[in-house]
Design a protein around this motif. Structure first.
Motif: not given
Length: 421
Positions: A72-78, A329-330
């Motif tokens: 989810k974080w990866s999708d939002e941050s790119g 991320l953390v």
């Protein structure tokens, strides 16, 4: 969640010299001479490169929850990010650093903190987090080394008293008999002992016996971590109390009843009470669903209430080529909402104070665990302390036939070598 234990037996520690490290992780780190992958100028390497996350998972539920949160974080941050569950976290982490390809973000236990921090492999980012002041103070202490708060506490567990409610009623005990002192604990344990059923059963290791040290004002090192206090009068008195309970026959080690840990003894009806952490809930649900139980805070000792807590942090490699992304991320993984999502998914307790009441409301039968955070002590985090605790555990197994003073005197010298090398 697997119960924290020191079941892995370590070689006997004679005396730890200044350079002695005592763990394979530290030896591998020493071999690579620091982080081993920073550039020669020491300049921080920055990029938007992909992030790898290495976890020591308790099972499929935890792996799935962490993977989904990172995605989810990866999708939002790119920023690309992937999660890998280690089969042996400490070994794979050490090998990663030794080979110059550590994960960017990883679980790190308290007993590994000093090795990685002193070696220069760990990024000291925690004080700069936006939520740096949100964590339980005792958890911040657990990940503070050389006066630096290094890494964000992931979640945590404490020890409490778990009571078989059917056996409790059969012994004629009521809610008013819940023990609040050592004497009361001994009294109810005696009433609950019947045939092969022992009143109180716990593992023969400091990670359980140590609660009596805490309740008597003791511990293995002083509050500043600068002095070994293994053979303090408080600890001798606490261990003498444990020895008496064992000798009187209404308390027993798990090894005495043929169980691998307290939860097994409790689930099989060999123990009416045990000292365990909140991970016991999963074991009871999966393995012993017909056993009814109640969790209460451990009784206070002569000094105060006391227990032990166990935790991991989110470590970040100092040589990561995306430290900024790793910190972001953390921050997401330790946010209040995400921690409650993890709690729902695999039963952990959040490391931030603001959702403690929410967690209690969602898990009222487990409230004693998080309420115990206010008086929970940490295991020593000094480099080499884990080996000394391993030596202490080997000695605790002989407690019924050995004087407490003798056991603690023997381990004191080893802890002194760790604290003041």
């Amino acid at each position: 969640m697997k119960p924290p234990t020191s079941a892995v037996h370590r070689p006997r520690v004679r005396r730890l010299a200044a350079a002695a490290v005592g763990t394979s992780a530290a030896m591998l780190l020493a071999a690579c001479g620091g982080s081993g992958f920073q550039d020669s100028s020491g300049a921080e390497q920055k990029s938007d490169g992909p992030i790898t996350v290495l976890i020591g998972s308790s099972g499929d539920a935890e792996t799935k929850a962490v993977t989904e949160a990172v995605k989810k974080w990866s999708d939002e941050s790119g920023t690309k990010a992937e999660v890998r569950a280690a089969s042996d976290l400490n070994q794979e982490l050490a090998q990663g650093f030794a080979g110059g390809e550590p994960p960017d973000v990883f679980y790190l236990s308290t007993d590994q903190l000093a090795s990685y921090a002193s070696n220069g492999s760990l990024e000291p980012y925690a004080s700069d987090l936006e939520n740096a002041d949100a964590f339980f103070p005792s958890l911040k202490d657990a990940f503070t080394y050389d006066d630096q708060f290094w890494c964000a506490p992931k979640d945590f567990s404490t020890l409490a008293l778990v009571i078989n409610t059917k056996m409790w009623k059969q012994a004629g005990l009521s809610e008013a008999d819940i023990p609040t002192t050592w004497d009361e604990l001994s009294a109810v344990a005696q009433k609950l002992t019947k045939g092969k059923q022992k009143g109180l059963v716990f593992s023969p290791e400091y990670q359980r016996v140590g609660v009596f040290f805490e309740q008597n004002g003791g511990g293995l090192v002083n509050d500043e971590g600068t002095e070994a206090t293994v053979n303090s009068p408080e600890n001798v008195e606490a261990l003498t109390h444990v020895k008496k309970m064992l000798a009187d026959g209404y308390a027993a080690y798990t090894t005495d009843v043929g169980a691998g840990w307290g939860g097994e003894a409790f689930g099989k009806g060999l123990a009416a009470m045990t000292i365990e952490g909140n991970w016991i809930a999963g074991a009871m649900e999966n393995d012993y669903p017909d056993v009814d139980y109640q969790v209460v805070k451990l009784p206070a000792g002569p000094a105060s209430e006391g227990t032990l807590q166990f935790t991991n942090c989110w470590g970040i490699a100092s040589g990561s080529d995306n430290i900024k992304g790793s910190v972001a991320l953390v921050e997401q993984l330790t946010s209040a909402d995400q921690q409650m999502a993890f709690a729902d998914a695999f039963g952990v307790m959040p490391s931030v104070v603001e959702v403690a009441d929410e967690w209690k409301s969602a898990n009222p039968e487990m409230a004693a665990f998080i309420e115990s955070a206010d008086f929970a002590g940490n295991l020593p985090t000094q480099e080499g302390a884990a080996d000394v605790i391993g030596e202490l555990n080997a000695q605790l197994a002989t407690l019924k036939n050995t004087e407490p003073q003798q056991i603690l005197d023997g381990v004191q010298k080893n802890m002194e070598a760790v604290v003041s090398p």
